[in-house]
Scaffold this active site. Structure first.
Site, PDB file in Angstrom:
ATOM      1  N   SER A   1      34.639  15.495 -35.583  1.00 39.65           N
ATOM      2  CA  SER A   1      34.396  14.779 -34.324  1.00 39.65           C
ATOM      3  C   SER A   1      33.797  15.693 -33.266  1.00 39.65           C
ATOM      4  O   SER A   1      33.086  15.225 -32.371  1.00 39.65           O
ATOM      5  CB  SER A   1      35.701  14.167 -33.794  1.00 39.65           C
ATOM      6  OG  SER A   1      36.185  13.167 -34.662  1.00 39.65           O
TER       7      SER A   1
ATOM      8  N   THR B   1      39.246  11.862 -34.392  1.00 45.82           N
ATOM      9  CA  THR B   1      39.264  11.787 -32.932  1.00 45.82           C
ATOM     10  C   THR B   1      38.128  10.938 -32.376  1.00 45.82           C
ATOM     11  O   THR B   1      38.312  10.224 -31.381  1.00 45.82           O
ATOM     12  CB  THR B   1      39.209  13.202 -32.335  1.00 45.82           C
ATOM     13  OG1 THR B   1      40.333  13.953 -32.816  1.00 45.82           O
ATOM     14  CG2 THR B   1      39.254  13.169 -30.817  1.00 45.82           C
TER      15      THR B   1
ATOM     16  N   ASP C   1      46.163  12.398 -46.201  1.00 45.07           N
ATOM     17  CA  ASP C   1      45.568  13.571 -45.568  1.00 45.07           C
ATOM     18  C   ASP C   1      46.602  14.504 -44.944  1.00 45.07           C
ATOM     19  O   ASP C   1      47.614  14.062 -44.394  1.00 45.07           O
ATOM     20  CB  ASP C   1      44.605  13.083 -44.477  1.00 45.07           C
ATOM     21  CG  ASP C   1      43.627  14.150 -44.022  1.00 45.07           C
ATOM     22  OD1 ASP C   1      43.235  14.987 -44.855  1.00 45.07           O
ATOM     23  OD2 ASP C   1      43.250  14.138 -42.839  1.00 45.07           O
ATOM     24  N   HIS C   2      46.318  15.803 -45.016  1.00 44.20           N
ATOM     25  CA  HIS C   2      47.132  16.847 -44.383  1.00 44.20           C
ATOM     26  C   HIS C   2      48.618  16.705 -44.709  1.00 44.20           C
ATOM     27  O   HIS C   2      49.476  16.694 -43.823  1.00 44.20           O
ATOM     28  CB  HIS C   2      46.907  16.869 -42.873  1.00 44.20           C
ATOM     29  CG  HIS C   2      45.655  17.583 -42.477  1.00 44.20           C
ATOM     30  ND1 HIS C   2      45.539  18.952 -42.502  1.00 44.20           N
ATOM     31  CD2 HIS C   2      44.447  17.119 -42.083  1.00 44.20           C
ATOM     32  CE1 HIS C   2      44.319  19.301 -42.122  1.00 44.20           C
ATOM     33  NE2 HIS C   2      43.631  18.203 -41.880  1.00 44.20           N
TER      34      HIS C   2
ATOM     35  N   HIS D   1      36.448  19.516 -41.971  1.00 49.26           N
ATOM     36  CA  HIS D   1      37.450  18.919 -41.095  1.00 49.26           C
ATOM     37  C   HIS D   1      37.023  19.125 -39.639  1.00 49.26           C
ATOM     38  O   HIS D   1      36.193  19.968 -39.332  1.00 49.26           O
ATOM     39  CB  HIS D   1      38.813  19.567 -41.319  1.00 49.26           C
ATOM     40  CG  HIS D   1      39.479  19.177 -42.602  1.00 49.26           C
ATOM     41  ND1 HIS D   1      40.846  19.258 -42.790  1.00 49.26           N
ATOM     42  CD2 HIS D   1      38.978  18.687 -43.754  1.00 49.26           C
ATOM     43  CE1 HIS D   1      41.154  18.845 -44.005  1.00 49.26           C
ATOM     44  NE2 HIS D   1      40.035  18.501 -44.614  1.00 49.26           N
ATOM     45  N   GLY D   2      37.623  18.359 -38.733  1.00 48.34           N
ATOM     46  CA  GLY D   2      37.303  18.516 -37.317  1.00 48.34           C
ATOM     47  C   GLY D   2      35.881  18.110 -36.978  1.00 48.34           C
ATOM     48  O   GLY D   2      35.278  18.638 -36.046  1.00 48.34           O
TER      49      GLY D   2
END
Length: 286
Positions: free
Chosen positions: A214, A236, A84-85, A211-212
């Site tokens: 959480s 997270t 990832d990333h 994405h993000g």
């Protein structure tokens, strides 16, 4: 069972208008917790190792990747490995031999033309190795210690017309879109732009990734899946669950020194959060 293919899991989810959950792992406890939670939910799952996690592990990919692969092969549900990333081309080229079936190549920090060119080159190489490749367009934010992005900032969100040209120009297999979420959020207050997501889903022929996640409340995740998201990335939320459980245990047992005692509590908390999130993603299908 043998390692699953991320591309196949994501494609299957997109065709069913559902989403596969993908969890970022940092330690062996993360890996075990994600698999235990997925088994409890009876659902496939993606284990994700980010470039930042590799940096934390002294820059070595193989120890965590080998652990993830060994655990995945013993799982009772399909488990895929995703790198990832990735910003480093050197790390990208380690993916096939480390057991990954997919990569997320992250050139979103670059100007659009440079992002497109770098991602095109990465996609060409990835496809030559049989890898499924994901990219990002727009600014999700919150990575590398930066504060979470103002999701309403000009240019932050993914433009449907530009996204269509980007996918055609790069040949990527999936696209992470910026629709109001941000990495590293510790509160679940992100408000997704579901109208924009609907436009992106209509404009693109590849699966969409959030994405993000959480920072997105449960009803927002359910709506995102209904709106076309086929892969939901979570990191997270697991760290919040693990840290909270360990803090509570150590507060109640200040004399504890055996790390197995508190790590097991943290692992159980993460596994339960994995099971819960997978259940949320399935909510729109009953």
């Amino acid at each position: 069972m043998p390692l699953a293919s991320t591309g196949e899991l994501v494609t299957r989810a997109a065709e069913a208008r559902s989403a596969v959950a993908a969890f970022n792992v940092i330690t062996l406890e993360h890996i075990e917790a994600v698999i235990a939670g997925a088994e409890a939910a009876g659902a496939p799952v993606v284990l994700q190792v980010s470039e930042n996690a590799v940096k934390f592990r002294y820059g070595r990919l193989l120890p965590l990747a080998r652990a993830a692969g060994a655990a995945a092969e013993r799982a009772a549900v399909p488990v895929a490995l995703h790198l990832d990333h990735v910003q480093s081309d050197d790390l990208l080229r380690q993916a096939p031999d480390a057991g990954f079936s997919s990569v997320m190549y992250d050139a979103a920090r670059l100007p659009y033309a440079d992002n497109l060119a770098a991602t095109r080159a990465a996609a060409d190489w990835a496809h030559s190795q049989g890898l499924h490749i994901e990219a990002e367009l727009g600014e999700v934010g919150g990575k590398d210690g930066r504060p979470p992005l103002d999701a309403h900032a000009p240019g932050a969100r993914t433009d449907p017309a530009q996204a269509r040209d980007f996918v055609a120009g790069t040949g990527v297999d999936a696209l992470a879109v910026a629709v109001g979420s941000s990495h590293a959020m510790t509160t679940r207050t992100a408000a997704l732009d579901h109208a924009l997501l609907k436009q992106l889903s209509a404009a693109l022929s590849v699966p969409l990734v959030l994405h993000g996640s959480s920072g997105v409340p449960d009803d927002g995740l359910v709506a995102a899946v209904a709106g076309g998201i086929a892969k939901v990335n979570v990191g997270t939320a697991l760290n919040i669950a693990m840290t909270g459980a360990i803090r509570e245990f150590l507060a109640a047992h200040p004399e504890a020194v055996d790390s197995r005692k508190y790590l097991s509590v943290g692992r159980e908390a993460m596994a339960e959060e994995v099971r819960r999130i997978i259940g949320v993603l399935a909510a729109d299908r009953g």
